[in-house]
Write a protein that holds these residues in place. Structure first.
Motif, PDB file in Angstrom:
ATOM      1  N   SER A 338       0.851  -1.190   0.000  1.00  0.00           N
ATOM      2  CA  SER A 338       0.000   0.000   0.000  1.00  0.00           C
ATOM      3  C   SER A 338       0.880   1.231   0.000  1.00  0.00           C
ATOM      4  O   SER A 338       1.865   1.289   0.736  1.00  0.00           O
ATOM      5  N   ASP A 339       0.504   2.225  -0.802  1.00  0.00           N
ATOM      6  CA  ASP A 339       1.213   3.497  -0.749  1.00  0.00           C
ATOM      7  C   ASP A 339       0.652   4.401   0.336  1.00  0.00           C
ATOM      8  O   ASP A 339       1.154   5.508   0.546  1.00  0.00           O
ATOM      9  N   SER A 340      -0.411   3.952   1.040  1.00  0.00           N
ATOM     10  CA  SER A 340      -1.056   4.692   2.127  1.00  0.00           C
ATOM     11  C   SER A 340      -1.578   6.050   1.661  1.00  0.00           C
ATOM     12  O   SER A 340      -1.750   6.957   2.460  1.00  0.00           O
ATOM     13  N   LYS A 341      -1.850   6.172   0.362  1.00  0.00           N
ATOM     14  CA  LYS A 341      -2.331   7.432  -0.195  1.00  0.00           C
ATOM     15  C   LYS A 341      -3.778   7.281  -0.657  1.00  0.00           C
ATOM     16  O   LYS A 341      -4.243   6.179  -0.948  1.00  0.00           O
ATOM     17  N   PRO A 342      -4.511   8.398  -0.746  1.00  0.00           N
ATOM     18  CA  PRO A 342      -5.904   8.320  -1.192  1.00  0.00           C
ATOM     19  C   PRO A 342      -6.021   8.309  -2.716  1.00  0.00           C
ATOM     20  O   PRO A 342      -5.292   9.016  -3.416  1.00  0.00           O
ATOM     21  N   HIS A 343      -6.940   7.492  -3.207  1.00  0.00           N
ATOM     22  CA  HIS A 343      -7.201   7.380  -4.640  1.00  0.00           C
ATOM     23  C   HIS A 343      -8.701   7.229  -4.859  1.00  0.00           C
ATOM     24  O   HIS A 343      -9.437   6.786  -3.979  1.00  0.00           O
ATOM     25  N   LEU A 451     -12.020   9.523 -11.666  1.00  0.00           N
ATOM     26  CA  LEU A 451     -11.213   8.327 -11.460  1.00  0.00           C
ATOM     27  C   LEU A 451      -9.734   8.667 -11.442  1.00  0.00           C
ATOM     28  O   LEU A 451      -9.273   9.575 -12.144  1.00  0.00           O
ATOM     29  N   ASP A 452      -8.992   7.910 -10.655  1.00  0.00           N
ATOM     30  CA  ASP A 452      -7.558   8.108 -10.527  1.00  0.00           C
ATOM     31  C   ASP A 452      -6.867   8.010 -11.883  1.00  0.00           C
ATOM     32  O   ASP A 452      -7.236   7.190 -12.728  1.00  0.00           O
ATOM     33  N   LYS A 453      -5.851   8.838 -12.075  1.00  0.00           N
ATOM     34  CA  LYS A 453      -5.128   8.846 -13.352  1.00  0.00           C
ATOM     35  C   LYS A 453      -4.411   7.521 -13.612  1.00  0.00           C
ATOM     36  O   LYS A 453      -3.986   7.261 -14.745  1.00  0.00           O
ATOM     37  N   ALA A 454      -4.289   6.681 -12.593  1.00  0.00           N
ATOM     38  CA  ALA A 454      -3.674   5.371 -12.796  1.00  0.00           C
ATOM     39  C   ALA A 454      -4.462   4.534 -13.796  1.00  0.00           C
ATOM     40  O   ALA A 454      -3.929   3.600 -14.381  1.00  0.00           O
TER      41      ALA A 454
END
Length: 492
Positions: A338-343, A451-454
């Protein structure tokens, strides 16, 4: 799951952050004809092949760490990334809690974690924990059930039932100490703050700092003073309900100064500080306990350490996809996955509840009195530096919340993932296949935010490949936390 430049980020292994090989090159090199060998005392480390892999040629005691029994292998690049995802390091320090790694504080925190006496009145019934109006029926452990600290009690358990229904599914506690941010939306900057918020949350424990501190005095006075007395002195005698000048039995600050409850506001500021200090220490002890709930030694860890039989060929293929064309590692990076970031991944709403994620909570988060930058922190400078990494914490607290926060939820770590369903903040996805289907569709359609750019340039994978990624995720369940930490030690 989008194609883009592949950059490994790791909180615990910062040197690896300089890796910058392209994803397309990585995926193209994901072939099955070269093992990554680590060698050993009498074996060789392997010879390089023209496709960027390494073939094990050792005949001594060396072991290949990248190949399964049937010859499915990781490339050199893939194995380099794998080593950033295992083993779990030590739990990172929390300078805002001077008691975070104090064994005596953890022992006390375990008692606090299991103690139901602090809870306010039951609101929703039927409730297996008690009848309407009954107090002292809900502990932290009732929504974070051992051994993994996930909600297996509430029914249906897509949302969690404390004194009332919560609006979200309880997050698992095992390995929670590795996170940088807490709650599903990442609004809390420490575990001790999270415990305080849960204690006074109307849908969770429904309690307040006066009720909690009276329980500390009546049940844990000696143990509390043994941990915190040297710094803060003995507990005030007014925490004793029998004291003629006792503090009120219940009360807390209101979230709005325009709507005071009258009880807390009637208490002199100096006494409010005395009460709040004991309440804060309650949360810091709980954090010390929760930081010990660590699960290590998953089959994945054994594989990366050199046991080539620890996981199946399909699991190895799944990891190749995980770091390759499925691009799960974009958010599920590091040893915790986990990057522990919000998405925003477009998690579908469930039922009539619409959850806007971080957008709904950011204004309260930035004005919370228990931030690591505040007066209750043991290192406000370190706390402020951490908070400064979050741009939305710098907005005007009078609002409005930024549209960029719409639909944002923190990345769930993948260790023990097979044991901690249902999935997502609202439990809307019952199985890992459901989760894979959502990602494979290029995200969901919640109608909230962007939506997330990922997901830009998303490349779907086949049903067989999704099954292989799931096989890999099954290898991430490690040993149970120490059994002695999973028992109720609270005072009756």
């Amino acid at each position: 799951m989008a194609r883009s430049n592949f950059i490994v980020r790791s909180t615990w292994l910062p040197a690896v952050a300089v890796l910058g090989f392209g994803l397309a090159a990585l995926a193209g090199a994901a072939c099955d004809d070269g093992a990554v060998g680590t060698g050993g005392a009498t074996g060789t480390t392997g010879s390089s092949s023209t496709d960027g892999t390494t073939t094990s040629t050792g005949t001594g005691t060396g072991t290949g760490t990248g190949t399964g029994g049937g010859g499915v292998t990781l490339t050199l690049q893939e194995m380099t990334v794998a080593k950033t995802q295992s083993p779990l390091p030590a739990v990172p320090p929390n300078p805002t809690n001077a008691y975070a790694d104090d064994p005596a504080a953890a022992t006390l925190g375990q008692k606090f974690y299991f103690d139901r006496a602090i809870a306010g009145p039951i609101v929703y019934t039927p409730n297996d924990l008690g009848a309407a109006g009954e107090v002292g029926k809900v502990s932290c452990a009732d929504c974070h059930v051992a051994p993994w600290g996930t909600d297996t009690r509430s029914y249906p358990n897509n949302l969690s039932l404390g004194v009332n229904w919560s609006t979200r599914n309880s997050t698992p506690i095992a390995n929670v100490g590795f996170y940088e941010w807490f709650y599903w939306d990442g609004r809390s900057d420490s575990l001790w703050q999270q415990a305080l918020l849960a204690g006074e949350n109307a849908g969770q424990q429904g309690s307040d700092r006066l009720r909690i501190t009276h329980v500390i005095y009546t049940k844990y006075k000696a143990e509390y003073e043994a941990v915190f007395g040297a710094e803060f002195g003995p507990l005030d005698s007014r925490f004793d309900p029998a004291d003629p000048a006792a503090f009120p039995p219940a009360g807390k600050p209101k979230s709005s100064a325009a709507a005071p409850d009258g009880v807390w506001e009637s208490i002199p500021a100096a006494d409010q500080a005395i009460i709040t200090r004991a309440f804060v220490n309650w949360g810091k002890a709980i954090e010390a306990y929760e930081r010990l709930l660590v699960s290590r030694n998953a089959p994945w860890d054994k594989f990366v350490a050199g046991d080539t039989s620890a996981i199946s060929e399909d699991a190895i293929r799944g990891y190749k996809l995980f770091v390759g064309k499925a691009y799960c590692i974009n958010c599920h990076s590091g040893p915790l996955f986990s990057d522990s970031k919000p998405h925003n991944i477009g998690v579908p709403n469930k039922g009539a509840l619409t959850d806007k994620g971080r957008y709904d909570t950011i204004l309260k988060a930035i004005t919370n009195k228990f931030l690591g930058s505040g007066i209750w922190s043991d290192d406000p400078v370190a706390g402020a530096a951490k908070i400064a990494t979050q741009p939305d914490f710098a907005i005007d607290p009078t609002g409005p919340a930024p549209d960029a926060d719409l639909g944002l939820f923190r990345t769930k770590h993948l260790r023990q993932i097979t044991e901690t369903g249902p999935y997502m903040h609202n439990g809307s996805l019952g199985t890992l296949q459901d989760v894979m289907d959502l990602y494979n569709a290029g995200g969901g359609d919640s109608g909230i935010g962007t939506l997330d750019k990922a997901f830009d340039g998303h490349v779907p994978i086949s049903a067989e490949e999704m099954a292989q990624v799931i096989e890999f995720m099954k290898t991430l369940t490690g040993d149970l936390p120490d059994a002695a930490l999973l028992v109720d030690t609270s005072v009756p």
